[in-house]
Motif scaffolding. Structure first.
Motif, PDB file in Angstrom:
ATOM      1  N   SER A  14     -11.445  -1.994 -12.219  1.00  0.00           N
ATOM      2  CA  SER A  14     -10.367  -2.005 -13.207  1.00  0.00           C
ATOM      3  C   SER A  14      -9.027  -2.401 -12.603  1.00  0.00           C
ATOM      4  O   SER A  14      -8.015  -2.438 -13.298  1.00  0.00           O
ATOM      5  N   SER A  15      -9.022  -2.716 -11.326  1.00  0.00           N
ATOM      6  CA  SER A  15      -7.777  -3.051 -10.637  1.00  0.00           C
ATOM      7  C   SER A  15      -7.287  -4.437 -11.048  1.00  0.00           C
ATOM      8  O   SER A  15      -8.076  -5.326 -11.408  1.00  0.00           O
ATOM      9  N   THR A  16      -5.976  -4.624 -11.005  1.00  0.00           N
ATOM     10  CA  THR A  16      -5.448  -5.971 -11.198  1.00  0.00           C
ATOM     11  C   THR A  16      -5.815  -6.824  -9.989  1.00  0.00           C
ATOM     12  O   THR A  16      -6.068  -6.317  -8.899  1.00  0.00           O
ATOM     13  N   PHE A  17      -5.836  -8.128 -10.193  1.00  0.00           N
ATOM     14  CA  PHE A  17      -6.457  -9.044  -9.234  1.00  0.00           C
ATOM     15  C   PHE A  17      -5.854  -8.979  -7.834  1.00  0.00           C
ATOM     16  O   PHE A  17      -6.563  -9.116  -6.840  1.00  0.00           O
ATOM     17  N   PRO A  75      -9.333 -15.793 -14.149  1.00  0.00           N
ATOM     18  CA  PRO A  75     -10.539 -16.340 -13.515  1.00  0.00           C
ATOM     19  C   PRO A  75     -11.117 -15.425 -12.435  1.00  0.00           C
ATOM     20  O   PRO A  75     -10.390 -14.666 -11.768  1.00  0.00           O
ATOM     21  N   THR A  76     -12.425 -15.523 -12.245  1.00  0.00           N
ATOM     22  CA  THR A  76     -13.129 -14.706 -11.254  1.00  0.00           C
ATOM     23  C   THR A  76     -12.556 -14.885  -9.858  1.00  0.00           C
ATOM     24  O   THR A  76     -12.393 -13.917  -9.108  1.00  0.00           O
ATOM     25  N   TYR A  77     -12.230 -16.130  -9.484  1.00  0.00           N
ATOM     26  CA  TYR A  77     -11.796 -16.381  -8.106  1.00  0.00           C
ATOM     27  C   TYR A  77     -10.522 -15.623  -7.744  1.00  0.00           C
ATOM     28  O   TYR A  77     -10.290 -15.307  -6.580  1.00  0.00           O
ATOM     29  N   THR A  78      -9.682 -15.309  -8.748  1.00  0.00           N
ATOM     30  CA  THR A  78      -8.417 -14.633  -8.434  1.00  0.00           C
ATOM     31  C   THR A  78      -8.644 -13.219  -7.902  1.00  0.00           C
ATOM     32  O   THR A  78      -7.810 -12.697  -7.162  1.00  0.00           O
ATOM     33  N   TYR A  79      -9.763 -12.596  -8.279  1.00  0.00           N
ATOM     34  CA  TYR A  79     -10.068 -11.251  -7.796  1.00  0.00           C
ATOM     35  C   TYR A  79     -10.640 -11.274  -6.378  1.00  0.00           C
ATOM     36  O   TYR A  79     -10.845 -10.214  -5.788  1.00  0.00           O
ATOM     37  N   ILE A  80     -10.876 -12.462  -5.876  1.00  0.00           N
ATOM     38  CA  ILE A  80     -11.319 -12.636  -4.492  1.00  0.00           C
ATOM     39  C   ILE A  80     -10.183 -13.160  -3.636  1.00  0.00           C
ATOM     40  O   ILE A  80      -9.973 -12.719  -2.516  1.00  0.00           O
ATOM     41  N   ASP A  81      -9.425 -14.092  -4.207  1.00  0.00           N
ATOM     42  CA  ASP A  81      -8.362 -14.781  -3.478  1.00  0.00           C
ATOM     43  C   ASP A  81      -7.158 -14.927  -4.399  1.00  0.00           C
ATOM     44  O   ASP A  81      -6.990 -15.949  -5.070  1.00  0.00           O
ATOM     45  N   GLY A  82      -6.317 -13.901  -4.439  1.00  0.00           N
ATOM     46  CA  GLY A  82      -5.167 -13.904  -5.329  1.00  0.00           C
ATOM     47  C   GLY A  82      -4.137 -14.964  -4.992  1.00  0.00           C
ATOM     48  O   GLY A  82      -3.374 -15.397  -5.850  1.00  0.00           O
ATOM     49  N   TYR A  83      -4.117 -15.409  -3.753  1.00  0.00           N
ATOM     50  CA  TYR A  83      -3.127 -16.388  -3.328  1.00  0.00           C
ATOM     51  C   TYR A  83      -3.344 -17.734  -4.009  1.00  0.00           C
ATOM     52  O   TYR A  83      -2.375 -18.448  -4.302  1.00  0.00           O
ATOM     53  N   ARG A  84      -4.575 -18.094  -4.255  1.00  0.00           N
ATOM     54  CA  ARG A  84      -4.868 -19.416  -4.819  1.00  0.00           C
ATOM     55  C   ARG A  84      -4.249 -19.606  -6.201  1.00  0.00           C
ATOM     56  O   ARG A  84      -3.952 -20.736  -6.613  1.00  0.00           O
ATOM     57  N   LEU A  85      -4.011 -18.544  -6.928  1.00  0.00           N
ATOM     58  CA  LEU A  85      -3.531 -18.661  -8.297  1.00  0.00           C
ATOM     59  C   LEU A  85      -2.147 -19.302  -8.365  1.00  0.00           C
ATOM     60  O   LEU A  85      -1.957 -20.301  -9.057  1.00  0.00           O
ATOM     61  N   ARG A  86      -1.188 -18.742  -7.645  1.00  0.00           N
ATOM     62  CA  ARG A  86       0.187 -19.256  -7.715  1.00  0.00           C
ATOM     63  C   ARG A  86       0.825 -19.432  -6.344  1.00  0.00           C
ATOM     64  O   ARG A  86       1.997 -19.761  -6.238  1.00  0.00           O
ATOM     65  N   GLY A  87       0.091 -19.164  -5.287  1.00  0.00           N
ATOM     66  CA  GLY A  87       0.666 -19.254  -3.960  1.00  0.00           C
ATOM     67  C   GLY A  87       1.582 -18.089  -3.638  1.00  0.00           C
ATOM     68  O   GLY A  87       2.513 -18.218  -2.831  1.00  0.00           O
ATOM     69  N   THR A  91       0.654  -9.571   0.361  1.00  0.00           N
ATOM     70  CA  THR A  91       0.347  -8.649   1.460  1.00  0.00           C
ATOM     71  C   THR A  91       1.167  -7.369   1.375  1.00  0.00           C
ATOM     72  O   THR A  91       0.623  -6.259   1.512  1.00  0.00           O
ATOM     73  N   ALA A  92       2.468  -7.473   1.152  1.00  0.00           N
ATOM     74  CA  ALA A  92       3.327  -6.286   1.077  1.00  0.00           C
ATOM     75  C   ALA A  92       2.905  -5.379  -0.078  1.00  0.00           C
ATOM     76  O   ALA A  92       2.877  -4.144   0.062  1.00  0.00           O
ATOM     77  N   SER A  93       2.562  -5.990  -1.218  1.00  0.00           N
ATOM     78  CA  SER A  93       2.132  -5.205  -2.377  1.00  0.00           C
ATOM     79  C   SER A  93       0.816  -4.486  -2.107  1.00  0.00           C
ATOM     80  O   SER A  93       0.629  -3.326  -2.510  1.00  0.00           O
ATOM     81  N   VAL A  94      -0.096  -5.165  -1.434  1.00  0.00           N
ATOM     82  CA  VAL A  94      -1.387  -4.553  -1.100  1.00  0.00           C
ATOM     83  C   VAL A  94      -1.178  -3.381  -0.141  1.00  0.00           C
ATOM     84  O   VAL A  94      -1.814  -2.324  -0.281  1.00  0.00           O
ATOM     85  N   ARG A  95      -0.312  -3.542   0.831  1.00  0.00           N
ATOM     86  CA  ARG A  95      -0.016  -2.439   1.757  1.00  0.00           C
ATOM     87  C   ARG A  95       0.516  -1.220   1.007  1.00  0.00           C
ATOM     88  O   ARG A  95       0.087  -0.086   1.258  1.00  0.00           O
ATOM     89  N   THR A  96       1.427  -1.461   0.073  1.00  0.00           N
ATOM     90  CA  THR A  96       1.996  -0.358  -0.709  1.00  0.00           C
ATOM     91  C   THR A  96       0.913   0.322  -1.540  1.00  0.00           C
ATOM     92  O   THR A  96       0.879   1.562  -1.642  1.00  0.00           O
ATOM     93  N   LYS A  97       0.033  -0.473  -2.116  1.00  0.00           N
ATOM     94  CA  LYS A  97      -1.050   0.081  -2.940  1.00  0.00           C
ATOM     95  C   LYS A  97      -1.993   0.930  -2.094  1.00  0.00           C
ATOM     96  O   LYS A  97      -2.389   2.039  -2.515  1.00  0.00           O
ATOM     97  N   ILE A  98      -2.346   0.455  -0.916  1.00  0.00           N
ATOM     98  CA  ILE A  98      -3.226   1.221  -0.032  1.00  0.00           C
ATOM     99  C   ILE A  98      -2.549   2.520   0.395  1.00  0.00           C
ATOM    100  O   ILE A  98      -3.179   3.590   0.419  1.00  0.00           O
ATOM    101  N   ASP A  99      -1.274   2.456   0.715  1.00  0.00           N
ATOM    102  CA  ASP A  99      -0.530   3.667   1.072  1.00  0.00           C
ATOM    103  C   ASP A  99      -0.599   4.701  -0.043  1.00  0.00           C
ATOM    104  O   ASP A  99      -0.826   5.900   0.208  1.00  0.00           O
ATOM    105  N   SER A 100      -0.400   4.249  -1.277  1.00  0.00           N
ATOM    106  CA  SER A 100      -0.401   5.186  -2.403  1.00  0.00           C
ATOM    107  C   SER A 100      -1.787   5.761  -2.654  1.00  0.00           C
ATOM    108  O   SER A 100      -1.920   6.957  -2.974  1.00  0.00           O
ATOM    109  N   LEU A 101      -2.817   4.946  -2.488  1.00  0.00           N
ATOM    110  CA  LEU A 101      -4.179   5.444  -2.685  1.00  0.00           C
ATOM    111  C   LEU A 101      -4.582   6.429  -1.600  1.00  0.00           C
ATOM    112  O   LEU A 101      -5.316   7.398  -1.863  1.00  0.00           O
TER     113      LEU A 101
END
Length: 371
Positions: free
Chosen positions: A156-159, A116-128, A132-142
């Motif tokens: 093309s990024s995952t949600f 769903p579209t909303y998951t690409y805005i608010d990934g937490y709503r999908l499964r709770g 945050t830790a994963s996003v930090r790691t992704k930003i570090d790598s980029l």
């Protein structure tokens, strides 16, 4: 203290009989159901026009401002603490606008047979899940990478690696040490130009998703060249889209809001969401304000849900719902997680059974635990 309303079938039948007698005595008919359905259709239409679509418009507008402010911040000589503060404040405003829209997780918020579209805005709503830790790691790598950063990097990024969380991490801390000190954040932006490329890329991707939702409600839903508003109000969804059917707008709205309070009651939202910006309490409060408007109506409303419930002799339902919402407000004001969860569960119960009873609608759903 939370209150629930349960009215026995016997009392409901007596009430219906009394209503029928009164209508007969006054020369009326027994077409109470059709009249109620007509009122509910008008109320649902006005909720869409006066509350839901304005929320979609607001989120799109705030996301657009965030894009502009991010571009300004990343322009020559604009990487200053004062500009960062303004940009952080705009992220909070955008997040508040999102939480106004979040209770309406249907139609354009989904808008896809896949994720769903909303998951690409608010990934937490999908499964709770707290990403945050994963996003930090992704930003570090980029930041450490040398590959080109462009629009496709984000579309093309995952949600879980885009949306409001990615922007919050980018704006409220530095990647090197997770420092929230503005001077450290500015230093990182100044020393690594890729940080600005990420920031503006995340902002533009957020706006792209906001556009999809807003346009879905107002102009073109799933390439039908018709707005979701038109399709749901005129009961045309199943005739235009083979995989989508809605029994009525009022049921879709009621179930969606119920699911939102179920979400608040089951997930650790006050502990996981909007933590770096310290704005989760205001965000939930923004949702509550919008839902109060849904119930009470706006200055343009001619028949509100609360009015219909009161007309149906369910004034107590309205009063206890108001009391539960007030209790939730107090919990948010005092930043009390336990009381917030308890209040959300109480209102979830109201939307599951009490409000449908008072509106004389059958949601046709066997509710169970889980969002």
């Amino acid at each position: 203290m939370f209150k629930f309303i349960r009215i026995s079938t016997h009392l409901k039948k007596c009430s219906a009989l009394a209503t029928a007698i009164l209508l007969s005595a006054c020369g009326g008919t027994d077409s109470t159901l059709s009249t109620g359905n007509s009122e509910l259709h008008v109320a649902a239409t006005q909720i869409i026009d006066n509350t839901i679509i304005p929320a979609a418009n607001s989120f799109q507008q705030q996301a657009g401002i965030l894009v502009s402010d991010s571009a300004h911040f990343c322009s020559t000589n604009n990487l200053t603490e004062s500009n960062l503060t303004a940009l952080q404040n705009q992220w909070v405003e955008t997040n508040l606008a999102w939480f106004q829209l979040l209770p309406y997780r249907f139609g354009p918020m989904v808008n896809s047979l896949l994720l769903p579209t909303y998951t690409y805005i608010d990934g937490y709503r999908l499964r709770g899940t707290n990403y945050t830790a994963s996003v930090r790691t992704k930003i570090d790598s980029l930041l450490a990478d040398t590959s080109t950063i462009n629009a496709a990097t984000f579309s093309s990024s995952t949600f879980q690696f885009v949306g409001l969380l990615a922007l919050e991490v980018s704006l409220f801390e530095d990647a090197a040490n997770q420092s929230t000190t503005k001077a450290d954040i500015i230093t990182e932006y100044q020393s690594n130009p890729r940080k600005c490329q990420l920031l503006t890329g995340y902002a533009n991707e957020l706006l792209r998703r906001a556009d999809i939702i807003q346009q879905g409600w107002t102009t073109n839903y799933r390439n039908t060249n018709k707005s979701y508003r038109e399709l749901i109000i005129n009961n045309q969804l199943d005739s235009v889209l083979d995989d989508e059917a809605v029994e009525s707008a009022i049921k879709e709205i009621t179930v969606s809001v119920q699911e939102y309070f179920d979400y608040l009651g089951l997930r650790d939202i006050t502990l996981d969401v909007s933590q770096i910006s310290s704005s989760v309490w205001a965000a939930i409060g923004s949702s509550v304000t919008n839902i109060e408007e849904l119930l009470n109506g706006t200055t343009n409303t001619t028949i509100s849900l609360n009015k219909i419930m009161a007309n149906n002799r369910f004034e107590q339902t309205v009063a206890i719902l108001d009391e539960n919402i007030s209790t939730l407000r107090t919990a948010l004001d005092t930043m009390n997680t336990v009381d917030t969860v308890a209040a959300a569960k109480a209102i979830d119960g109201n939307f599951k059974r009490d409000i449908p009873d008072a509106l004389n609608i059958n949601l046709g759903i066997n509710f169970s635990d889980g969002d």
